[in-house]
Design a protein around this motif. Structure first.
Motif, short mmCIF file in Angstrom:
data_model
loop_
_atom_site.label_atom_id
_atom_site.label_comp_id
_atom_site.label_asym_id
_atom_site.label_seq_id
_atom_site.Cartn_x
_atom_site.Cartn_y
_atom_site.Cartn_z
N LEU A 91 0.83 -1.08 -0.03
CA LEU A 91 0.03 0.02 0.23
C LEU A 91 0.89 1.27 0.04
O LEU A 91 0.53 2.40 -0.38
N ARG A 92 2.12 1.16 0.63
CA ARG A 92 3.02 2.10 0.46
C ARG A 92 4.37 1.67 0.94
O ARG A 92 4.52 0.76 1.66
N GLU A 93 5.37 2.42 0.10
CA GLU A 93 6.75 2.03 0.70
C GLU A 93 7.70 3.19 0.42
O GLU A 93 7.33 4.20 -0.45
N ASP A 94 8.58 3.37 1.29
CA ASP A 94 9.78 4.21 1.30
C ASP A 94 10.94 3.55 1.92
O ASP A 94 10.97 2.40 2.15
N ASP A 95 11.83 4.52 1.88
CA ASP A 95 13.17 4.17 2.55
C ASP A 95 13.16 3.57 3.93
O ASP A 95 14.03 2.83 4.49
N TRP A 96 12.06 3.86 4.65
CA TRP A 96 12.00 3.39 6.07
C TRP A 96 11.08 2.34 6.43
O TRP A 96 11.18 1.76 7.38
N LEU A 97 9.90 2.11 5.66
CA LEU A 97 9.05 1.33 6.01
C LEU A 97 8.02 0.83 4.70
O LEU A 97 8.39 1.13 3.72
N MET A 98 7.37 -0.09 4.95
CA MET A 98 6.37 -0.74 3.88
C MET A 98 5.16 -0.57 4.81
O MET A 98 4.88 -1.22 5.77
N ALA A 99 3.84 -0.52 3.95
CA ALA A 99 2.57 -0.94 4.49
C ALA A 99 2.05 -1.82 3.68
O ALA A 99 1.76 -1.65 2.59
N VAL A 100 1.58 -3.04 4.06
CA VAL A 100 1.24 -4.14 3.47
C VAL A 100 -0.16 -4.43 3.63
O VAL A 100 -0.78 -4.17 4.91
N ASN A 101 -0.99 -4.92 2.74
CA ASN A 101 -2.44 -5.30 2.96
C ASN A 101 -2.37 -6.88 2.98
O ASN A 101 -2.31 -7.57 2.05
N LYS A 102 -2.30 -7.21 4.30
CA LYS A 102 -2.32 -8.68 4.62
C LYS A 102 -3.55 -9.42 4.39
O LYS A 102 -4.72 -9.06 5.15
N PRO A 103 -3.84 -10.70 3.61
CA PRO A 103 -4.84 -11.26 3.60
C PRO A 103 -5.13 -12.14 4.78
O PRO A 103 -4.28 -12.55 5.57
N SER A 104 -6.25 -12.34 4.90
CA SER A 104 -6.60 -13.68 5.84
C SER A 104 -6.08 -14.76 5.62
O SER A 104 -6.18 -15.11 4.41
N GLY A 105 -5.68 -15.38 6.86
CA GLY A 105 -5.15 -16.69 6.51
C GLY A 105 -3.75 -16.62 6.52
O GLY A 105 -3.10 -17.84 6.56
N MET A 106 -3.03 -15.48 6.15
CA MET A 106 -1.44 -15.29 6.43
C MET A 106 -1.11 -15.05 7.76
O MET A 106 -1.51 -14.17 8.21
N ALA A 107 -0.23 -15.88 8.29
CA ALA A 107 0.38 -15.42 9.64
C ALA A 107 1.46 -14.58 9.29
O ALA A 107 2.04 -14.38 8.23
N VAL A 108 1.71 -13.61 10.25
CA VAL A 108 2.68 -12.70 10.26
C VAL A 108 3.94 -13.16 10.27
O VAL A 108 4.95 -12.94 9.60
N HIS A 109 4.24 -14.23 11.37
CA HIS A 109 5.50 -14.96 11.75
C HIS A 109 5.05 -16.45 11.60
O HIS A 109 4.17 -16.73 11.82
N THR A 110 6.50 -17.16 11.63
CA THR A 110 6.44 -18.57 11.65
C THR A 110 6.14 -18.73 13.28
O THR A 110 6.20 -18.05 14.29
N GLY A 111 5.57 -20.05 13.78
CA GLY A 111 5.03 -20.31 15.08
C GLY A 111 4.68 -22.02 14.91
O GLY A 111 5.28 -22.63 14.19
N SER A 112 4.14 -22.07 15.89
CA SER A 112 3.58 -23.59 16.28
C SER A 112 2.76 -23.92 15.05
O SER A 112 1.70 -23.55 14.69
N GLY A 113 3.39 -25.15 14.29
CA GLY A 113 2.77 -25.39 13.13
C GLY A 113 2.86 -24.59 11.67
O GLY A 113 2.16 -24.97 10.87
N ILE A 114 3.30 -23.49 11.94
CA ILE A 114 3.52 -22.64 10.90
C ILE A 114 4.71 -22.56 10.33
O ILE A 114 5.85 -22.11 11.30
N THR A 115 5.39 -22.98 9.14
CA THR A 115 6.85 -23.07 9.01
C THR A 115 7.24 -22.34 7.72
O THR A 115 8.18 -22.08 7.38
N GLY A 116 6.26 -21.73 6.86
CA GLY A 116 6.62 -20.89 5.76
C GLY A 116 5.20 -20.22 5.28
O GLY A 116 4.10 -20.40 5.72
N GLY A 117 5.66 -19.30 4.09
CA GLY A 117 4.25 -18.54 3.51
C GLY A 117 3.89 -17.50 4.44
O GLY A 117 2.70 -17.06 4.37
#
Length: 318
Positions: A91-117
């Motif tokens: 949605l926005r990107e510059d030298d400091w940051l990105m603003a992303v439109n995350k879809p439902s179902g996508m984990a932000v980080h890996t965790g229990s049972g989440i290894t990729g994507g």
């Protein structure tokens, strides 16, 4: 709890860098959250991410040691599948940051049972070699539940992450969510001021000092009302885990599609009638001071097509 005494070879290192080195499996955004919520202390005092450590300092980290060290994570025999960075909606990107439109179902980080994507995987694949700068790897500055869609900020530089830590610690951002809830609201707007139990409190901590309750405040406003459901705009003044979902469930208006706090029979009903197959919670807008000091920035993400279709079937959209 984990305790470290700073030795000669680590003296002069920044606190956030040492934490990343000692706890490599903990997401960077979570490390910064632990610092701002006082779960990380130096010599018993509140710490700062950029703080330089001195020989003899005692660093204490509250939390379950096995979880923090990653010892409870499932072993993965094969690498996670590759991700296609072109699928990332920026949605926005510059030298400091990105603003992303995350879809439902996508984990932000890996965790229990989440290894990729995960969002992290997509962001770093998109940035390529530019994902790492001065020993800092681009990372989300806050979190969204896996089933929640919408705007999430990514820090591309360490100073940006330090800045966002201060922003979220002192309530300098404004977040707005859209959600569809069960029932007819009796008022046009309201405030839910209800403390919530700490989501990540360990069993040992509960046994020692009881359940830790945290202040939580959610403001809601009716956008559109039907006979048995209401579309709400919600603003949160605190960032507790599952705050909107827990608060709305507590006042008898659970979020539709919520498999943890929702009305399961009603969820089945609205899935059959309106085709809702996910949590109806969307991070629509975030406003924050830019880390370069240029002023406030607002980023918005439109409601996803699958949620707009549900509103049309529920006669909440023309």
């Amino acid at each position: 709890m984990i305790e470290y005494r700073i030795e000669t070879d680590t003296a002069g290192m920044r606190l956030d860098k040492l934490l990343r080195k000692r706890l490599p499996t903990v997401p960077v955004s979570h490390l910064f959250k632990m610092i701002r919520t006082k779960k990380v202390r130096v010599n018993g005092k509140r710490a700062q991410p950029e703080q330089l450590l001195a020989e003899g300092d005692v660093l204490t980290i509250r939390g379950d040691e096995k979880t923090l060290r990653g010892e409870d994570r499932p072993k993965v025999d094969r690498p996670p599948p590759p991700v296609d960075p072109s699928q990332l909606v920026i949605l926005r990107e510059d030298d400091w940051l990105m603003a992303v439109n995350k879809p439902s179902g996508m984990a932000v980080h890996t965790g229990s049972g989440i290894t990729g994507g995960t969002l992290v995987d997509y962001v770093r694949a998109y940035l390529g070699p530019k994902a790492v700068r001065n020993d800092f790897t681009a990372s989300p500055a806050h979190r969204l539940d896996r089933e929640t869609s919408g705007v999430i900020l990514v820090a591309k530089r360490r100073p940006a992450m330090v800045h966002f830590t201060e922003v979220f610690t002192h309530g300098l951002s404004k977040k707005r969510y859209l959600t569809l809830v069960k029932g007819k609201m009796t008022k046009e707007s309201g405030v839910i001021d209800l403390p919530l139990s700490e989501h990540q409190q360990t069993a040992e901590s509960k046994a020692r000092r009881g359940v830790n309750m945290q202040d939580a405040l959610t403001r809601w406003k009716v956008v559109k009302q039907s006979g048995d459901a209401a579309l709400l705009s919600c603003a949160i003044e605190t960032g507790r885990t599952h705050q909107i979902r827990r608060h709305l469930a507590a006042i008898g208006h659970p979020v539709l599609g919520d498999k943890k706090y929702g009305d399961f029979a009603y969820n089945r009903d609205v899935q059959a009638r309106w085709g809702l197959k996910r949590l109806f919670l969307h991070a629509e807008r975030i406003e924050f001071p830019h880390p370069d000091g240029s002023g406030k920035v607002a980023v918005e993400a439109a409601l996803p097509p699958e949620l707009r279709d549900v509103l049309k079937r529920a006669a909440l959209l023309p």
